[in-house]
Design a protein around this motif. Structure first.
Motif, PDB file in Angstrom:
ATOM      1  N   ILE A   1       0.885  -1.153   0.000  1.00 50.37           N
ATOM      2  CA  ILE A   1       0.000   0.000   0.000  1.00 50.37           C
ATOM      3  C   ILE A   1       0.922   1.201   0.000  1.00 50.37           C
ATOM      4  O   ILE A   1       1.671   1.417   0.937  1.00 50.37           O
ATOM      5  CB  ILE A   1      -0.944   0.027   1.209  1.00 50.37           C
ATOM      6  CG1 ILE A   1      -1.944  -1.110   1.102  1.00 50.37           C
ATOM      7  CG2 ILE A   1      -1.673   1.363   1.290  1.00 50.37           C
ATOM      8  CD1 ILE A   1      -2.970  -1.133   2.205  1.00 50.37           C
TER       9      ILE A   1
ATOM     10  N   TYR B   1     -10.012  -6.939  -2.850  1.00 51.67           N
ATOM     11  CA  TYR B   1      -8.693  -6.869  -3.476  1.00 51.67           C
ATOM     12  C   TYR B   1      -8.166  -8.283  -3.732  1.00 51.67           C
ATOM     13  O   TYR B   1      -8.138  -9.119  -2.849  1.00 51.67           O
ATOM     14  CB  TYR B   1      -7.724  -6.078  -2.589  1.00 51.67           C
ATOM     15  CG  TYR B   1      -6.338  -5.974  -3.160  1.00 51.67           C
ATOM     16  CD1 TYR B   1      -6.090  -5.214  -4.291  1.00 51.67           C
ATOM     17  CD2 TYR B   1      -5.284  -6.660  -2.588  1.00 51.67           C
ATOM     18  CE1 TYR B   1      -4.824  -5.129  -4.824  1.00 51.67           C
ATOM     19  CE2 TYR B   1      -4.012  -6.575  -3.112  1.00 51.67           C
ATOM     20  CZ  TYR B   1      -3.786  -5.813  -4.236  1.00 51.67           C
ATOM     21  OH  TYR B   1      -2.535  -5.742  -4.761  1.00 51.67           O
TER      22      TYR B   1
ATOM     23  N   THR C   1      -7.309  -6.278  -9.172  1.00 50.70           N
ATOM     24  CA  THR C   1      -5.984  -5.751  -8.857  1.00 50.70           C
ATOM     25  C   THR C   1      -6.101  -4.243  -8.666  1.00 50.70           C
ATOM     26  O   THR C   1      -7.178  -3.667  -8.874  1.00 50.70           O
ATOM     27  CB  THR C   1      -4.995  -6.045 -10.006  1.00 50.70           C
ATOM     28  OG1 THR C   1      -5.486  -5.397 -11.197  1.00 50.70           O
ATOM     29  CG2 THR C   1      -4.862  -7.548 -10.240  1.00 50.70           C
ATOM     30  N   ARG C   2      -5.008  -3.607  -8.305  1.00 48.21           N
ATOM     31  CA  ARG C   2      -5.030  -2.146  -8.173  1.00 48.21           C
ATOM     32  C   ARG C   2      -5.430  -1.490  -9.491  1.00 48.21           C
ATOM     33  O   ARG C   2      -6.213  -0.549  -9.517  1.00 48.21           O
ATOM     34  CB  ARG C   2      -3.657  -1.637  -7.730  1.00 48.21           C
ATOM     35  CG  ARG C   2      -3.309  -1.976  -6.295  1.00 48.21           C
ATOM     36  CD  ARG C   2      -1.922  -1.484  -5.923  1.00 48.21           C
ATOM     37  NE  ARG C   2      -1.823  -0.030  -5.939  1.00 48.21           N
ATOM     38  CZ  ARG C   2      -2.165   0.758  -4.922  1.00 48.21           C
ATOM     39  NH1 ARG C   2      -2.610   0.233  -3.816  1.00 48.21           N
ATOM     40  NH2 ARG C   2      -2.030   2.054  -5.012  1.00 48.21           N
TER      41      ARG C   2
ATOM     42  N   TRP D   1      -8.796   0.678 -10.207  1.00 41.65           N
ATOM     43  CA  TRP D   1      -8.642   2.051 -10.699  1.00 41.65           C
ATOM     44  C   TRP D   1      -9.501   2.270 -11.934  1.00 41.65           C
ATOM     45  O   TRP D   1     -10.277   3.220 -12.022  1.00 41.65           O
ATOM     46  CB  TRP D   1      -7.172   2.334 -11.001  1.00 41.65           C
ATOM     47  CG  TRP D   1      -6.921   3.727 -11.471  1.00 41.65           C
ATOM     48  CD1 TRP D   1      -7.022   4.199 -12.744  1.00 41.65           C
ATOM     49  CD2 TRP D   1      -6.526   4.849 -10.681  1.00 41.65           C
ATOM     50  NE1 TRP D   1      -6.721   5.529 -12.791  1.00 41.65           N
ATOM     51  CE2 TRP D   1      -6.411   5.955 -11.540  1.00 41.65           C
ATOM     52  CE3 TRP D   1      -6.261   5.013  -9.331  1.00 41.65           C
ATOM     53  CZ2 TRP D   1      -6.041   7.207 -11.088  1.00 41.65           C
ATOM     54  CZ3 TRP D   1      -5.885   6.268  -8.884  1.00 41.65           C
ATOM     55  CH2 TRP D   1      -5.779   7.349  -9.752  1.00 41.65           C
TER      56      TRP D   1
ATOM     57  N   ILE E   1      -8.726   2.892  -3.084  1.00 41.65           N
ATOM     58  CA  ILE E   1      -8.069   1.640  -3.472  1.00 41.65           C
ATOM     59  C   ILE E   1      -7.106   1.184  -2.381  1.00 41.65           C
ATOM     60  O   ILE E   1      -7.065  -0.001  -2.033  1.00 41.65           O
ATOM     61  CB  ILE E   1      -7.358   1.804  -4.833  1.00 41.65           C
ATOM     62  CG1 ILE E   1      -8.406   1.952  -5.936  1.00 41.65           C
ATOM     63  CG2 ILE E   1      -6.436   0.621  -5.112  1.00 41.65           C
ATOM     64  CD1 ILE E   1      -7.843   2.343  -7.277  1.00 41.65           C
ATOM     65  N   ASP E   2      -6.344   2.103  -1.809  1.00 42.99           N
ATOM     66  CA  ASP E   2      -5.447   1.742  -0.709  1.00 42.99           C
ATOM     67  C   ASP E   2      -6.238   1.208   0.482  1.00 42.99           C
ATOM     68  O   ASP E   2      -5.814   0.249   1.132  1.00 42.99           O
ATOM     69  CB  ASP E   2      -4.619   2.953  -0.268  1.00 42.99           C
ATOM     70  CG  ASP E   2      -3.453   3.225  -1.193  1.00 42.99           C
ATOM     71  OD1 ASP E   2      -3.181   2.389  -2.069  1.00 42.99           O
ATOM     72  OD2 ASP E   2      -2.813   4.276  -1.032  1.00 42.99           O
TER      73      ASP E   2
ATOM     74  N   GLN F   1      -7.379  -2.318  -0.303  1.00 43.06           N
ATOM     75  CA  GLN F   1      -6.230  -3.221  -0.216  1.00 43.06           C
ATOM     76  C   GLN F   1      -5.853  -3.446   1.244  1.00 43.06           C
ATOM     77  O   GLN F   1      -5.551  -4.569   1.650  1.00 43.06           O
ATOM     78  CB  GLN F   1      -5.056  -2.633  -0.993  1.00 43.06           C
ATOM     79  CG  GLN F   1      -3.877  -3.577  -1.090  1.00 43.06           C
ATOM     80  CD  GLN F   1      -2.772  -3.016  -1.952  1.00 43.06           C
ATOM     81  OE1 GLN F   1      -2.882  -1.924  -2.504  1.00 43.06           O
ATOM     82  NE2 GLN F   1      -1.701  -3.752  -2.084  1.00 43.06           N
TER      83      GLN F   1
END
Length: 155
Positions: free
Chosen positions: A13, A73, A98-99, A103, A133-134, A137
């Motif tokens: 992260i 995530y 995924t990230r 996104w 997103i962080d 995660q």
């Protein structure tokens, strides 16, 4: 791909100082490296989730409007068995959150999946999007470990 917990693969992260997040992943995923996602703020991500996402998505249980988000995530897209309100194109994909996919989806959900049932115009602010997103995660890494390996959350 199987469900993974912290310790099985490396997580990151960005902008977070805990050494667990600075480990290198076991595998390099080139398709996930195309987009440079800026650093986010976990506190801001939690506020965004609470004010914008929690109406339709609870953390631990599926609702009629949206699936549970605690383990989103690295989960396969459209894979929550108890939630049956996915659009057809989400269920048919063999991809993982995924990230980069988070996104792209949160930036414009209908561009990535035209048949999505999610009522969101998209998050246009990069800092807000990165923070959300962080936070998602963080939830997967720190709050879904088996009881014997449970990490202490910072919230």
């Amino acid at each position: 791909m199987k469900k993974v917990y912290d310790g099985d693969v490396g997580y990151e992260i960005r902008g977070f100082s805990d050494p667990l997040f600075n480990r290198q992943p076991l595998r390099r995923n080139d398709s996930d490296m195309k987009l440079e996602i800026p650093n986010g703020d976990l506190e801001h991500g939690k506020r965004v989730y609470t004010s914008s996402c929690a109406t339709c998505h609870e953390l631990d249980s599926d609702q009629y409007l949206g699936p549970a988000m605690r383990t989103v995530y690295l989960r396969r897209i459209g894979s929550q068995k108890k939630f049956n309100n996915y659009g057809l194109d989400l269920r048919s994909k063999r991809m993982f959150w995924t990230r980069q996919k988070l996104w792209e989806f949160l930036l414009n959900p209908e561009k990535l999946f035209p048949d999505t049932n999610m009522q969101l115009d998209g998050i246009q602010d990069n800092k807000t999007l990165a923070s959300l997103i962080d936070y998602m995660q963080y939830l997967t890494v720190y709050t879904t470990s088996p009881p014997s390996n449970r990490k202490t959350p910072i919230f």
